[in-house]
Design a protein around this motif. Structure first.
Motif, PDB file in Angstrom:
ATOM      1  N   SER A 638      22.432  16.154 -50.103  1.00  0.00           N
ATOM      2  CA  SER A 638      20.980  16.151 -50.254  1.00  0.00           C
ATOM      3  C   SER A 638      20.375  14.777 -49.966  1.00  0.00           C
ATOM      4  N   LEU A 639      21.203  13.719 -49.984  1.00  0.00           N
ATOM      5  CA  LEU A 639      20.686  12.382 -49.692  1.00  0.00           C
ATOM      6  C   LEU A 639      20.639  12.104 -48.203  1.00  0.00           C
ATOM      7  N   ASN A 640      21.583  12.669 -47.460  1.00  0.00           N
ATOM      8  CA  ASN A 640      21.600  12.543 -45.998  1.00  0.00           C
ATOM      9  C   ASN A 640      21.686  13.947 -45.394  1.00  0.00           C
ATOM     10  N   PRO A 641      20.623  14.732 -45.527  1.00  0.00           N
ATOM     11  CA  PRO A 641      20.692  16.138 -45.093  1.00  0.00           C
ATOM     12  C   PRO A 641      20.704  16.263 -43.576  1.00  0.00           C
ATOM     13  N   VAL A 642      21.127  17.432 -43.134  1.00  0.00           N
ATOM     14  CA  VAL A 642      21.045  17.795 -41.717  1.00  0.00           C
ATOM     15  C   VAL A 642      20.069  18.966 -41.599  1.00  0.00           C
ATOM     16  N   VAL A 643      19.521  19.143 -40.396  1.00  0.00           N
ATOM     17  CA  VAL A 643      18.547  20.220 -40.197  1.00  0.00           C
ATOM     18  C   VAL A 643      18.760  20.877 -38.849  1.00  0.00           C
ATOM     19  N   LEU A 644      18.286  22.117 -38.771  1.00  0.00           N
ATOM     20  CA  LEU A 644      18.121  22.812 -37.497  1.00  0.00           C
ATOM     21  C   LEU A 644      16.627  22.896 -37.206  1.00  0.00           C
ATOM     22  N   VAL A 645      16.256  22.775 -35.939  1.00  0.00           N
ATOM     23  CA  VAL A 645      14.853  22.892 -35.552  1.00  0.00           C
ATOM     24  C   VAL A 645      14.735  23.954 -34.461  1.00  0.00           C
ATOM     25  N   ASN A 646      13.528  24.474 -34.301  1.00  0.00           N
ATOM     26  CA  ASN A 646      13.332  25.449 -33.219  1.00  0.00           C
ATOM     27  C   ASN A 646      12.820  24.754 -31.962  1.00  0.00           C
ATOM     28  N   GLU A 647      12.718  25.508 -30.888  1.00  0.00           N
ATOM     29  CA  GLU A 647      12.336  24.936 -29.597  1.00  0.00           C
ATOM     30  C   GLU A 647      10.920  24.366 -29.624  1.00  0.00           C
ATOM     31  N   LEU A 648      10.027  25.000 -30.373  1.00  0.00           N
ATOM     32  CA  LEU A 648       8.663  24.482 -30.465  1.00  0.00           C
ATOM     33  C   LEU A 648       8.635  23.114 -31.135  1.00  0.00           C
ATOM     34  N   MET A 649       9.498  22.914 -32.122  1.00  0.00           N
ATOM     35  CA  MET A 649       9.577  21.605 -32.761  1.00  0.00           C
ATOM     36  C   MET A 649      10.072  20.557 -31.759  1.00  0.00           C
ATOM     37  N   VAL A 650      11.028  20.932 -30.925  1.00  0.00           N
ATOM     38  CA  VAL A 650      11.533  20.004 -29.909  1.00  0.00           C
ATOM     39  C   VAL A 650      10.402  19.618 -28.962  1.00  0.00           C
ATOM     40  N   ALA A 651       9.591  20.598 -28.565  1.00  0.00           N
ATOM     41  CA  ALA A 651       8.519  20.328 -27.618  1.00  0.00           C
ATOM     42  C   ALA A 651       7.430  19.454 -28.229  1.00  0.00           C
ATOM     43  N   LYS A 652       7.083  19.710 -29.481  1.00  0.00           N
ATOM     44  CA  LYS A 652       5.946  19.005 -30.079  1.00  0.00           C
ATOM     45  C   LYS A 652       6.332  17.674 -30.708  1.00  0.00           C
ATOM     46  N   ALA A 653       7.490  17.632 -31.365  1.00  0.00           N
ATOM     47  CA  ALA A 653       7.863  16.406 -32.077  1.00  0.00           C
ATOM     48  C   ALA A 653       8.688  15.457 -31.218  1.00  0.00           C
ATOM     49  N   PHE A 654       9.489  16.029 -30.295  1.00  0.00           N
ATOM     50  CA  PHE A 654      10.398  15.176 -29.513  1.00  0.00           C
ATOM     51  C   PHE A 654      10.029  15.138 -28.038  1.00  0.00           C
ATOM     52  N   GLY A 655       8.873  15.691 -27.694  1.00  0.00           N
ATOM     53  CA  GLY A 655       8.437  15.641 -26.303  1.00  0.00           C
ATOM     54  C   GLY A 655       9.324  16.387 -25.357  1.00  0.00           C
ATOM     55  N   GLY A 656      10.090  17.354 -25.856  1.00  0.00           N
ATOM     56  CA  GLY A 656      10.986  18.138 -25.014  1.00  0.00           C
ATOM     57  C   GLY A 656      12.335  17.496 -24.783  1.00  0.00           C
ATOM     58  N   HIS A 657      12.565  16.292 -25.314  1.00  0.00           N
ATOM     59  CA  HIS A 657      13.849  15.609 -25.139  1.00  0.00           C
ATOM     60  C   HIS A 657      14.861  16.132 -26.150  1.00  0.00           C
ATOM     61  N   ASP A 658      16.142  15.881 -25.845  1.00  0.00           N
ATOM     62  CA  ASP A 658      17.220  16.341 -26.715  1.00  0.00           C
ATOM     63  C   ASP A 658      17.103  15.672 -28.090  1.00  0.00           C
ATOM     64  N   PRO A 659      16.962  16.471 -29.155  1.00  0.00           N
ATOM     65  CA  PRO A 659      16.772  15.866 -30.479  1.00  0.00           C
ATOM     66  C   PRO A 659      18.067  15.678 -31.259  1.00  0.00           C
ATOM     67  N   ILE A 660      19.206  16.145 -30.703  1.00  0.00           N
ATOM     68  CA  ILE A 660      20.455  16.112 -31.459  1.00  0.00           C
ATOM     69  C   ILE A 660      20.788  14.664 -31.837  1.00  0.00           C
TER      70      ILE A 660
END
Length: 884
Positions: A638-660
């Motif tokens: 819970s202190l260093n969590p991991v997450v999954l995101v959807n494609e829309l999140m990649v487009a809006k938050a990461f500008g379409g770049h690989d977020p891994i």
């Protein structure tokens, strides 16, 4: 009785005022003559007579009033007697033509029945007072943020407190939020019941009282007070057998003893289908203005205050809050709706469409019946002419024919009541779970019957007035000399019947266009790429009682053991869980940001959906992984969590770049998380609402008591796993109950119920109107062939081919159809705007739909005209001319 008949031979109507004046003058003259005979002078006799008679004006007024009342009563009795006599004559006339009578009564019954059902349902939903006193003063309050496009979202506790304490237009405001509880004790196993947490004053604001016991006290929402509850009358009967001693005793809710302080009245529900209500308790020190996680508020505005004034009052408070706490309240404001508008919601527009559509059906029915009456009037031309020749006035003939049409409408209305009753019962099955909301009382009560009576009378007047007036204008000389054939061949009559058929076809086109658009919209919705596989999946919701599962670790152990047990069941392919499944209404959102990215401007924050899921959840519901990896059992930090995101999140938050490998933060966690995978976008919100950016955390990193279990099975009928699922839960803890147990197919189907309903209803109306239009077209062409029998016989005798005769008849039919389609398409072009908010994936003026409808109607109209055209082609010239 003889006096009543003698009144008809009086040359003029009685004048009560003149009669009274003559009567008073008679008595005065008699008294004056008597006094003069006794020796009084004429002047003294007149003065004494007037003195003895008293106030002549008052006597005159009283006598005239009495006389006028008697005359009105006599005229009313005469009118009723005439109507009964005309009704008897009309009924006997209908019995002599059974085919006509059956056709007209059935048409009237269909129109009146479907109209009665829709009008009754619309009144119940849109107009009938809610089951609360002075319901027009009740409003529902949500949060709006016009800048972000948020409308009617949850509210926060601090906002509610400010609205409650600083307003000037409300007599009271109470807060509520959705809730459910596991109840044990009484009869039966543990079960999950719905309800809500409410402020102690909420039910008093609604103006309701319990059937037994009392409402909550003002301080029973204090966190230190002993738990209390109100329960529904339905739950009291079903679970506790109507035990009259239950009030004051305790029942077990979520593992804690709650004292029952009251049992609500039969039929009461809040907010929708509640069974248990507990006081709303919170720790104000932990609440923030930005924590908008509670369902809403209910307010009662003061008498004389409008909803607009109340809304402006709360907006005044919102402006103060925006200055006091700008980081959390800038752009936010109270959204005030009348309680009816809040409850009706998205049903208002479909009901408005249904009312317009059923009005078109009723007009089509009236046009069809008017056509039939015109044909019957033409056949009765000689009868009407003889009546006129014997002294019947035109008004008397019109009154008789109108009475006959009203008799037809009344017979249709009686049958229409049965159709309306069946239609209303059928509408009940259109709602989810075949159960309308508590405030909707579908049925044929006194108000519904009154509607049907009014519709019946209006229908009789609409379809009877024009034929009656037209028939009463029969030319006596021509009709008596040439017979009924002359009465039916008038140019005006033919044009009128053709105009009626054109109007029927035009109305049918409008309804068919609307039905086609709604059907295509539903098909588009049902055929949407959901992004997940809804087949072979069973879901069930579980909420663990806080008293038995006080820590997150205990909840995690329960769900881990349950998922392990379910994986061992035969035919189970995979098992997972999430806080909320698609179309379930789970819509928790918060701000999200990428670590290291510049902070967004105020108002431009990225809002993302988030929730906690188990590793196999997405694989179970059929959502594919685009890149990266899935969660695994080791993802529990819970202190260093991991997450999954959807494609829309990649487009809006990461500008379409690989977020891994990149890190981001969100409202779902106090710590930044590392992105380990990207999943394919899927539809989580109810269609047509689009899915937005989303972030998912592993359940093991922050276990909660409430989860929805999903099970994918190899079996074609996943509901067969329900007994084994219940047994698996009971084997772990008998006090835990399953609820909202349903297949994913049912979840998806239920989410489309409104679109399915509106498409089906308008399609039925369109089919009915099309059938009526074709019947009208068939009748007009058949009648025209019958009237032109001699002409057609002469043409054939002179060498015209049978194909030429068919062409003559078909041309008349085609002319009517083309005119009706043209007018209908023009009307549909302007009318489809009413449907724009109900359509999905299709434009209101879709060219394909506007091209398809005329083609379908042309084919059906051709079939309706085939039989009369074939009959015309078989006319025997010798027989046709001999009959003349």
């Amino acid at each position: 009785m003889s006096d009543r008949w003698l009144r008809w031979f009086q040359p003029t109507r009685r004048d009560p005022k003149r009669d009274v004046d003559e009567e008073i003058q008679f008595h005065l003259d008699a008294r004056i003559a008597d006094l003069v005979s006794r020796g009084a002078s004429p002047d003294d006799a007149r003065r004494q007579a007037l003195s003895e008679f008293g106030d002549a004006d008052a006597v005159r007024a009283d006598t005239v009033r009495i006389d006028e009342r008697i005359i009105r009563r006599e005229r009313r009795a005469d009118w009723i007697s005439e109507f009964i006599r005309d009704a008897r004559l009309g009924f006997r006339s209908l019995l002599r033509t059974p085919a006509y009578t059956i056709t007209t009564v059935l048409c009237a019954a269909l129109g009146i029945g479907v109209t009665g059902a829709i009008v009754s349902a619309s009144y119940s939903i849109l107009v009938r007072p809610l089951p609360y006193p002075h319901d027009e003063q009740l409003v529902t309050i949500y949060s709006d943020n016009p800048g972000h496009g948020y409308k009617s979202v949850n509210i926060s506790w601090p906002d509610f407190v400010d609205w409650r304490d600083r307003n000037q237009t409300f007599s009271g405001i109470g807060i509520f939020t959705w809730n459910s509880n596991t109840i044990t004790g009484g009869s039966g196993d543990a079960e999950r019941v719905t309800g809500s947490e409410i402020s102690p004053n909420l039910f008093a604001i609604l103006g309701v009282r319990p059937a037994f016991g009392r409402l909550f006290l003002p301080n029973e929402d204090d966190r230190g007070r002993a738990p209390v509850t109100l329960i529904s009358h339905r739950l009291w009967l079903r679970r506790f057998g109507g035990d009259s001693t239950l009030v004051g005793r305790t029942i077990n809710l979520d593992g804690r003893a709650h004292t029952v302080v009251g049992i609500m009245s039969p039929g009461f529900n809040f907010p929708d289908r509640g069974d248990v209500w507990v006081p709303f308790k919170t720790d104000p020190a932990l609440e923030r203005h930005g924590n908008r996680g509670y369902a809403g508020a209910i307010g009662r505005i003061k008498p004389g205050v409008t909803v607009a004034q109340a809304s402006a009052d709360l907006h005044r408070i919102d402006a103060l809050l925006a200055r006091e706490v700008p980081d959390e309240n800038e752009g936010w404001q109270a959204g005030v709706l009348t309680m009816r508008d809040d409850l009706v919601g998205d049903l208002r527009r479909p009901l408005e469409v249904f009312l317009v559509a059923v009005a078109m059906v009723l007009l089509t029915v009236c046009a069809n019946l008017a056509n039939l009456m015109l044909a019957r009037g033409a056949a009765r031309g000689r009868e009407v002419a003889i009546r006129a020749a014997l002294g019947a006035s035109r008004g008397r003939i019109v009154r008789q024919l109108m009475t006959e049409s009203i008799v037809t409408a009344v017979l249709g209305g009686v049958l229409g009541v049965a159709i309306a009753w069946w239609g209303v019962r059928l509408l009940r099955f259109a709602f989810p779970d075949q159960s309308p909301p508590f405030y909707v009382k579908l049925g044929l009560d006194a108000v519904a019957i009154a509607f049907i009576v009014v519709i019946t009378l209006v229908t009789g007047i609409l379809f009877g007035s024009v034929p009656a007036l037209r028939t009463a204008r029969t030319n006596l000389d021509t009709t008596l000399r040439e017979g009924s054939r002359a009465a039916g061949t008038g140019l005006h009559r033919s044009r009128l019947r053709g105009a009626l058929v054109v109007s029927e076809i035009a109305l049918s086109v409008v309804l068919m266009v609307g039905a086609a658009l709604l059907a295509r919209s539903y098909k588009n919705l049902a055929g949407s790429d959901l992004g997940f596989d809804e087949h072979h999946v069973l879901s069930a919701r579980i909420t663990l009682p806080s008293s038995d599962y006080a820590t997150r670790g205990e909840a995690a152990v329960f769900y881990q053991r349950l998922l392990t047990d379910l994986r061992r069941l035969p035919d189970v392919v995979s098992v997972g869980s999430a806080q909320g499944i698609p179309f379930s209404g789970w819509n928790v959102q918060g701000e999200a940001h990428v670590e290291g990215a510049p902070p967004p401007k105020r108002g431009d924050e990225l809002i993302a959906h988030y929730q906690y899921v188990t590793p196999d959840y997405f694989k179970t519901i059929g959502v594919s992984l685009v890149r990266g990896r899935w969660f695994n059992d080791a993802d529990r930090d819970s202190l260093n969590p991991v997450v999954l995101v959807n494609e829309l999140m990649v487009a809006k938050a990461f500008g379409g770049h690989d977020p891994i490998g990149k890190r981001m933060g969100s409202s779902g966690s106090d710590h930044a998380a590392t992105v380990v995978g990207v999943i394919k976008d899927f539809r989580h919100y109810r269609l047509p609402e689009p899915m937005g950016p989303a972030v998912y955390y592993p359940y093991a990193s922050y276990p909660g008591r409430q989860q929805t279990i999903v099970v994918r099975t190899a079996h074609d009928h996943p509901q067969t796993l329900i007994p084994e699922l219940r047994a698996a839960v009971r084997s772990i803890d008998k006090r835990v109950a399953l609820y909202q147990v349903q297949t994913f197919d049912e979840v998806v189907s239920r989410s489309f119920w409104r679109q399915r309903l509106q498409g089906n209803v308008v399609t039925v109306f369109a089919a009915l109107a099309l059938c009526l239009a074709c019947i009208g077209l068939y009748g007009v062409i058949s009648y025209a062939v019958a009237q032109r029998t001699r002409e057609l016989g002469v043409r054939i005798a002179l060498g015209a081919s049978r194909g030429r005769v068919v062409w003559l008849v078909g041309r008349q039919s085609a002319r009517l159809v083309v005119a009706g389609v043209a007018f209908g398409l023009i009307a549909a072009y302007f009318a489809v705007g009413l449907l724009s908010s109900l359509l999905y994936g299709v434009r209101p003026t879709d060219p394909g739909t506007f091209a398809l409808v005329p083609g379908v109607l042309a084919v059906v109209a051709f079939l309706a005209a085939v039989i009369p055209a074939a009959r015309a082609a078989r006319v025997d010239p010798i027989i046709a001319m001999r009959s003349e």
